[in-house]
Design an enzyme around this catalytic site. Sequence first.
Site, PDB file in Angstrom:
ATOM      1  N   ASN A   1     -10.937  -4.683  -0.619  1.00  0.00           N
ATOM      2  CA  ASN A   1     -10.665  -3.449  -1.759  1.00  0.00           C
ATOM      3  C   ASN A   1      -9.605  -4.064  -2.750  1.00  0.00           C
ATOM      4  OD1 ASN A   1     -12.332  -1.383  -1.079  1.00  0.00           O
ATOM      5  ND2 ASN A   1     -11.064  -0.887   0.809  1.00  0.00           N
TER       6      ASN A   1
ATOM      7  N   ASP B   1     -18.525  -0.678   2.986  1.00  0.00           N
ATOM      8  CA  ASP B   1     -19.178   0.140   4.173  1.00  0.00           C
ATOM      9  C   ASP B   1     -19.182   1.635   4.317  1.00  0.00           C
ATOM     10  OD1 ASP B   1     -16.404   0.443   4.825  1.00  0.00           O
ATOM     11  OD2 ASP B   1     -16.452  -0.927   6.622  1.00  0.00           O
TER      12      ASP B   1
ATOM     13  N   ARG C   1       0.933  -1.380   0.136  1.00  0.00           N
ATOM     14  CA  ARG C   1       0.052   0.027   0.040  1.00  0.00           C
ATOM     15  C   ARG C   1       0.671   1.271   0.004  1.00  0.00           C
ATOM     16  NH1 ARG C   1      -4.819   2.128   4.384  1.00  0.00           N
ATOM     17  NH2 ARG C   1      -4.900   4.113   3.364  1.00  0.00           N
TER      18      ARG C   1
ATOM     19  N   TYR D   1     -15.394   9.817  -1.663  1.00  0.00           N
ATOM     20  CA  TYR D   1     -14.231   9.625  -2.391  1.00  0.00           C
ATOM     21  C   TYR D   1     -14.220  10.383  -3.924  1.00  0.00           C
ATOM     22  CZ  TYR D   1     -12.622   5.655   0.396  1.00  0.00           C
ATOM     23  OH  TYR D   1     -12.024   4.802   1.357  1.00  0.00           O
TER      24      TYR D   1
ATOM     25  N   HIS E   1     -17.109   3.558  -4.454  1.00  0.00           N
ATOM     26  CA  HIS E   1     -16.337   4.758  -4.034  1.00  0.00           C
ATOM     27  C   HIS E   1     -16.490   5.905  -4.998  1.00  0.00           C
ATOM     28  CE1 HIS E   1     -13.072   2.755  -1.111  1.00  0.00           C
ATOM     29  NE2 HIS E   1     -14.412   2.621  -0.858  1.00  0.00           N
TER      30      HIS E   1
END
Length: 443
Positions: free
Chosen positions: A147, A170, A93, A264, A201
């Site tokens: 994700n 969520d 990430r 988002y 998103h």
Amino acid sequence: MKKSSIVIAGGGSTFTPGIVLMLLKHSDRFPIRQIKFYDNDAERQKKIAEACKILLAERAPEIAFSYTTDPEEAFTDVDFVMAHIRVGKYAMREKDEKIPMRHGVFGQETCGPGGIAYGMRSIGGVLEILDYMEKYSPKAWMLNYSNPAAIVAEATRRLRPDSRIINICDMPVGIEERMAEILKLPNGRKDMEVRYYGLNHFGWWCDIRDKQGHDLMPQIKAHVKEHGYVVNPNDKNVEASWQDTFAKAKDVYAVDPDTLPNTYLKYYLYPDYVFQHDNEHPDHTRANEVMEHREKHVFAAAKDIVDKGTAKDCAFEADDHASYIVDLAEAITTNQKARMLLIVENNGAIANFDPTAMVEIPCIVGANGYEKISIGKIPQFQKGLMEQQVSVEKLVVDAWINGSYQKLWQALTLSKTVPSASVAKAILDDLIEANKAYWPELH
């Protein structure tokens, strides 16, 4: 009432203890006979699982508990697979966030180039878990919130079209709770009935009412116009980066005041702002924040439980967002016909949009899965944005299936977050280098 057997795929995740606590908190409406953890990182999982073993023995000794890295053991005799895996963990990430920034593009976990990189890693992992479930417990449901959900959902639609998987997120739930706080609703978001449409998103609320049918949109809009989704600017429990995201919703809302936006959307409508904001600390991104705070906190809490031999007064916290997955499992188990936002194949639910797109819309959930609620036609502005973004997601899945460099370059070029094809190519070449251990080989 039937008691369910659950496997949490991603047993070593920092979110797993919060899910366990949430399952216990709601065991009256969703009773459980067995919880299993599954992870391919035995050492990491053991730290979380040994602490949860003590917690469950103290608080719910009637629930059988085990953890394993063996797929047959994990996925045999389960009713639900709750999947929240992170292929490459936080180390990858961090690269997703920092590599695009070297090229003048913001780096984010699920949006833009970072989300595309993560998606290319996640597809194989989610398909593997789905195949284990269908081999060892073919009647089980997989509730997937790994994700980036949009790319994963498109991949499962195309590659496992008959599988019993429901993709959820969520994030809208979290925003709806803020809306309920703005409105001071006694039972939170469950006092609202929403109409929402978009991609994961990447969506908008177009109608929000109370149970009596009164329109709640004007009151929420008035607040968002002034404050975004910030409820209390001095709330020390909300991290600064999230507080900024909630505040920025004010500017996102201004672009289309007929609807209320998912937070988002700031990444797509204000990428320049996001980059400047993030670039103040290019060596310290959200991944670093998470590793320094959440990661350390949860593993320290787990170690403390194991060292003391008791979970009394432990620092694990119930994850309120995880209540959504409990709602979903309960609705299926009890045939509740609950109204929930799911990520599903469009097939005409949004009348003027690609029928094969995986869209996020309200559905009615019961024992046999879900029925979609028709949205009708959506406005040109949202339709245009969604067509661009769904094409990015489809091209990423094309690239994964065919090992195609060209398709992935096209996906990055088409992303609203990337300014040109040359920047897209430079980012892609760096991402390929960083993801050699995880992506299919591209040619």
